[in-house]
Motif scaffolding. Structure first.
Motif, PDB file in Angstrom:
ATOM      1  N   MET A  19       0.822  -1.191   0.000  1.00  0.00           N
ATOM      2  CA  MET A  19       0.000   0.000   0.000  1.00  0.00           C
ATOM      3  C   MET A  19       0.866   1.255   0.000  1.00  0.00           C
ATOM      4  N   GLY A  20       2.144   1.118   0.349  1.00  0.00           N
ATOM      5  CA  GLY A  20       3.042   2.267   0.392  1.00  0.00           C
ATOM      6  C   GLY A  20       3.195   2.944  -0.949  1.00  0.00           C
ATOM      7  N   ALA A  21       3.269   2.164  -2.027  1.00  0.00           N
ATOM      8  CA  ALA A  21       3.408   2.758  -3.359  1.00  0.00           C
ATOM      9  C   ALA A  21       2.143   3.518  -3.750  1.00  0.00           C
ATOM     10  N   ALA A  22       0.983   2.974  -3.415  1.00  0.00           N
ATOM     11  CA  ALA A  22      -0.275   3.666  -3.723  1.00  0.00           C
ATOM     12  C   ALA A  22      -0.369   4.971  -2.948  1.00  0.00           C
ATOM     13  N   LEU A  23       0.072   4.971  -1.701  1.00  0.00           N
ATOM     14  CA  LEU A  23       0.066   6.196  -0.905  1.00  0.00           C
ATOM     15  C   LEU A  23       1.019   7.224  -1.495  1.00  0.00           C
ATOM     16  N   ASN A  24       2.197   6.799  -1.902  1.00  0.00           N
ATOM     17  CA  ASN A  24       3.153   7.732  -2.507  1.00  0.00           C
ATOM     18  C   ASN A  24       2.613   8.327  -3.799  1.00  0.00           C
ATOM     19  N   ARG A  25       1.992   7.493  -4.635  1.00  0.00           N
ATOM     20  CA  ARG A  25       1.392   8.011  -5.875  1.00  0.00           C
ATOM     21  C   ARG A  25       0.326   9.052  -5.557  1.00  0.00           C
ATOM     22  N   TYR A  26      -0.518   8.737  -4.589  1.00  0.00           N
ATOM     23  CA  TYR A  26      -1.575   9.673  -4.200  1.00  0.00           C
ATOM     24  C   TYR A  26      -0.978  10.981  -3.676  1.00  0.00           C
ATOM     25  N   ARG A  27       0.021  10.895  -2.812  1.00  0.00           N
ATOM     26  CA  ARG A  27       0.611  12.105  -2.225  1.00  0.00           C
ATOM     27  C   ARG A  27       1.219  13.005  -3.291  1.00  0.00           C
ATOM     28  N   VAL A  28       1.923  12.428  -4.241  1.00  0.00           N
ATOM     29  CA  VAL A  28       2.558  13.223  -5.305  1.00  0.00           C
ATOM     30  C   VAL A  28       1.494  13.911  -6.153  1.00  0.00           C
ATOM     31  N   ILE A  29       0.500  13.172  -6.591  1.00  0.00           N
ATOM     32  CA  ILE A  29      -0.508  13.777  -7.472  1.00  0.00           C
ATOM     33  C   ILE A  29      -1.377  14.771  -6.699  1.00  0.00           C
ATOM     34  N   ALA A  30      -1.597  14.557  -5.404  1.00  0.00           N
ATOM     35  CA  ALA A  30      -2.370  15.523  -4.610  1.00  0.00           C
ATOM     36  C   ALA A  30      -1.649  16.865  -4.562  1.00  0.00           C
ATOM     37  N   TRP A  31      -0.347  16.832  -4.380  1.00  0.00           N
ATOM     38  CA  TRP A  31       0.412  18.081  -4.360  1.00  0.00           C
ATOM     39  C   TRP A  31       0.425  18.750  -5.731  1.00  0.00           C
ATOM     40  N   ILE A  32       0.610  17.965  -6.766  1.00  0.00           N
ATOM     41  CA  ILE A  32       0.630  18.546  -8.110  1.00  0.00           C
ATOM     42  C   ILE A  32      -0.717  19.181  -8.432  1.00  0.00           C
ATOM     43  N   VAL A  33      -1.796  18.469  -8.192  1.00  0.00           N
ATOM     44  CA  VAL A  33      -3.133  19.001  -8.461  1.00  0.00           C
ATOM     45  C   VAL A  33      -3.391  20.246  -7.618  1.00  0.00           C
ATOM     46  N   GLY A  34      -2.959  20.233  -6.369  1.00  0.00           N
ATOM     47  CA  GLY A  34      -3.156  21.397  -5.513  1.00  0.00           C
ATOM     48  C   GLY A  34      -2.426  22.622  -6.019  1.00  0.00           C
ATOM     49  N   VAL A  35      -1.182  22.464  -6.432  1.00  0.00           N
ATOM     50  CA  VAL A  35      -0.397  23.592  -6.936  1.00  0.00           C
ATOM     51  C   VAL A  35      -0.989  24.121  -8.238  1.00  0.00           C
ATOM     52  N   VAL A  36      -1.346  23.222  -9.136  1.00  0.00           N
ATOM     53  CA  VAL A  36      -1.912  23.654 -10.418  1.00  0.00           C
ATOM     54  C   VAL A  36      -3.257  24.361 -10.216  1.00  0.00           C
ATOM     55  N   LEU A  37      -4.078  23.857  -9.304  1.00  0.00           N
ATOM     56  CA  LEU A  37      -5.364  24.497  -9.035  1.00  0.00           C
ATOM     57  C   LEU A  37      -5.171  25.887  -8.436  1.00  0.00           C
ATOM     58  N   ILE A  38      -4.211  26.029  -7.543  1.00  0.00           N
ATOM     59  CA  ILE A  38      -3.937  27.352  -6.971  1.00  0.00           C
ATOM     60  C   ILE A  38      -3.453  28.313  -8.047  1.00  0.00           C
ATOM     61  N   MET A  39      -2.579  27.840  -8.931  1.00  0.00           N
ATOM     62  CA  MET A  39      -2.133  28.698 -10.033  1.00  0.00           C
ATOM     63  C   MET A  39      -3.309  29.121 -10.900  1.00  0.00           C
TER      64      MET A  39
END
Length: 109
Positions: A1-21
């Motif tokens: 489950m660690g890999a799934a969590l890492n994938r989620y964490r990375v894309i959550a940050w990317i989506v958050g930054v892009v949405l703020i921009m």
């Protein structure tokens, strides 16, 4: 489950930054200065990245055996500026709380 969590964490940050921009830079430029270049370039990227976010959140939710309500709440977190960052921290806590604590193997000497 660690890999799934890492994938989620990375894309959550990317989506958050892009949405703020998109919201903080693109929308004021479009409606305040009649310049839609940021919205026209970042908007489609955010749409695609949000679909990746949904897939990562779904994958993690199935592996962590979350309820439908929790899964939908995490998925919706990517639509509100700054909430994806908060959700990423909460999700990390939830996953770490449900994972069994691993004890180190004794070293034979």
């Amino acid at each position: 489950m660690g890999a799934a969590l890492n994938r989620y964490r990375v894309i959550a940050w990317i989506v958050g930054v892009v949405l703020i921009m998109l919201v903080v830079v693109g929308m004021p430029m479009k409606y305040g200065f009649d310049n839609a270049v940021v919205v026209e370039t970042i908007g489609p990227s955010h749409g695609f990245l949000y679909m990746v976010y949904l897939a990562a959140a779904f994958d993690l939710s199935r592996r962590a055996d979350w309820s439908l309500k929790r899964m939908l709440a995490v998925m919706l977190a990517g639509t509100v500026p700054f909430v994806s960052f908060w959700a990423e921290r909460r999700v990390s806590q939830w996953v770490h709380q449900t994972q069994p604590q691993q004890t180190p193997e004794p070293v034979a000497g």
